[in-house]
Design an enzyme around this catalytic site. Structure first.
Site, PDB file in Angstrom:
ATOM      1  N   CYS A  75       0.873  -1.181   0.000  1.00  0.00           N
ATOM      2  CA  CYS A  75       0.000   0.000   0.000  1.00  0.00           C
ATOM      3  C   CYS A  75       0.909   1.230   0.000  1.00  0.00           C
ATOM      4  O   CYS A  75       1.595   1.485   0.995  1.00  0.00           O
ATOM      5  CB  CYS A  75      -0.903  -0.020   1.234  1.00  0.00           C
ATOM      6  SG  CYS A  75      -1.994   1.410   1.361  1.00  0.00           S
ATOM      7  N   HIS A 161      -2.410  -4.989 -10.406  1.00  0.00           N
ATOM      8  CA  HIS A 161      -3.011  -3.788 -11.005  1.00  0.00           C
ATOM      9  C   HIS A 161      -3.326  -4.014 -12.480  1.00  0.00           C
ATOM     10  O   HIS A 161      -2.506  -4.568 -13.216  1.00  0.00           O
ATOM     11  CB  HIS A 161      -2.061  -2.593 -10.885  1.00  0.00           C
ATOM     12  CG  HIS A 161      -1.932  -2.071  -9.486  1.00  0.00           C
ATOM     13  ND1 HIS A 161      -2.770  -1.114  -8.965  1.00  0.00           N
ATOM     14  CD2 HIS A 161      -1.098  -2.431  -8.475  1.00  0.00           C
ATOM     15  CE1 HIS A 161      -2.446  -0.889  -7.699  1.00  0.00           C
ATOM     16  NE2 HIS A 161      -1.435  -1.678  -7.367  1.00  0.00           N
ATOM     17  N   CYS A 219      -4.417   6.191  -4.791  1.00  0.00           N
ATOM     18  CA  CYS A 219      -3.865   4.840  -4.640  1.00  0.00           C
ATOM     19  C   CYS A 219      -2.391   4.925  -5.014  1.00  0.00           C
ATOM     20  O   CYS A 219      -2.062   5.209  -6.179  1.00  0.00           O
ATOM     21  CB  CYS A 219      -4.610   3.858  -5.538  1.00  0.00           C
ATOM     22  SG  CYS A 219      -3.976   2.169  -5.444  1.00  0.00           S
TER      23      CYS A 219
HETATM   24  N1  LIG Z   1      -6.440  -2.074  -2.452  1.00  0.00           N
HETATM   25  C1  LIG Z   1      -5.034  -2.503  -2.579  1.00  0.00           C
HETATM   26  C2  LIG Z   1      -4.271  -2.247  -1.253  1.00  0.00           C
HETATM   27  C3  LIG Z   1      -4.156  -0.752  -0.917  1.00  0.00           C
HETATM   28  C4  LIG Z   1      -3.388  -0.002  -1.980  1.00  0.00           C
HETATM   29  C5  LIG Z   1      -3.532   1.514  -1.995  1.00  0.00           C
HETATM   30  N2  LIG Z   1      -4.351   2.112  -0.980  1.00  0.00           N
HETATM   31  C6  LIG Z   1      -2.182   2.208  -2.142  1.00  0.00           C
HETATM   32  O1  LIG Z   1      -2.008   3.345  -1.669  1.00  0.00           O
HETATM   33  O2  LIG Z   1      -1.281   1.583  -2.783  1.00  0.00           O
HETATM   34  C7  LIG Z   1      -4.987  -3.993  -2.919  1.00  0.00           C
HETATM   35  O3  LIG Z   1      -5.957  -4.698  -2.586  1.00  0.00           O
HETATM   36  O4  LIG Z   1      -3.992  -4.418  -3.504  1.00  0.00           O
END
Ligand SMILES: N[C@H](CCC[C@H](N)C(=O)O)C(=O)O
Length: 276
Positions: A75, A161, A219
């Site tokens: 994250c 991604h 994100c």
């Molecule tokens: N939802 C993402 C995790 C949080 C990523 C995001 N909040 C960031 O700042 O990279 C996943 O399930 O891979």
């Protein structure tokens, strides 16, 4: 028990951060969902747990849970807020912090005005490492989503991604396409879905429908993934400003076998304790 927490955000991507060095708590998925619930709990996109290091060459371990209760590998915005948290809570006085995550060791550098620089590690393109069900690795893939053929890039920043180029993020149908891509069978571990608008070779606009959290205001790993995909397609240069709904991040990538470097803001909003 009453659990102390700090509410933070990085460019609007918000977190409940919990120090599990000074308090003991073994969260179940339903506890995470309650903490993240914006009506019955505190409310956040992800819950971050700060733990003692499990090896001498790192300063801390931190674990990341999406609002749906699932633990995830990485994250970007959370890594920056983690660094700000351990410094503000005087758990360290270092300004370069090494932290163990499920995606590996990250190196975090505290900069001025609450900004943090993160070495996010190297992107991974091999389909089975994303993971992505595909016959072979490609610069981009085609996906049938609700009868529409969509072209997208796919890579891992420790977490999966999918990135689509769109003419306008404002017009992109994120609410419909986001969950369809997140849960598409070609992503056996699901995926974060990024919608990228190229403003120039050094600027993009980005919206991300996150795995396990829905559309977020920012994100970090999604910004890294979008810039890496844009550079591999020849649309972007090696340093890019990423404009997200909640703020902007600076992403640098010098090419294959090189790490992605992210710089961005952090904010600590309030502290509290919750009965759980
Ligand atoms: N939802 C993402 C995790 C949080 C990523 C995001 N909040 C960031 O700042 O990279 C996943 O399930 O891979």
């Amino acid at each position: 028990m009453f659990l102390k927490f700090t509410k933070m955000h990085g460019a609007g991507n918000d977190f409940v951060v919990i120090d599990l060095i000074s308090q003991r708590f073994r969260p179940r998925a339903r506890d995470i969902r309650l903490l993240a619930d914006r009506h019955f709990g505190i409310g956040c996109d992800q819950v971050l747990l700060v733990e003692p290091p499990d090896s001498p060459d790192v300063d801390f371990r931190y674990r990341i849970f999406n609002a749906d209760g699932e633990e995830v590998e990485n994250c970007g915005n959370g890594a920056r807020c983690f660094a700000r948290f351990v410094h503000d809570q005087r758990l360290t006085n270092k300004r370069i912090i090494r932290v163990q995550t499920a995606a590996g060791v990250l190196e975090l550098r505290l900069r001025d005005q609450g900004r943090v620089e993160v070495d996010m590690g190297r992107p991974v393109f091999a389909p089975d490492a994303i993971p992505l069900r595909a016959a072979q690795q490609a610069l981009h893939y085609s996906l049938d989503v609700a009868g529409r053929q969509l072209e997208f890039g796919a890579l891992s920043m420790g977490n999966p991604h999918a990135i689509l180029r769109v003419d306008s993020v404002a017009q992109a149908d994120v609410a419909t396409l986001g969950p369809l891509i997140e849960n598409h069978p070609c992503f056996p571990a699901r995926a974060n879905a990024g919608f990228m608008e190229i403003v120039s070779g050094q600027e993009i606009r980005l919206r991300v429908f996150e795995r396990g959290a829905g559309e977020t205001l920012a994100c970090g790993t999604g910004a890294c993934a979008a810039v890496v995909y844009g550079i591999t397609r020849g649309w972007l240069r090696d340093t890019v400003t990423v404009h997200l709904p909640g703020g902007k991040l600076e992403i640098r990538w010098a090419g294959l076998e090189q790490p992605v470097i992210m710089i961005g803001p952090t904010a600590s909003v309030f502290e509290g304790s919750m009965k759980i």
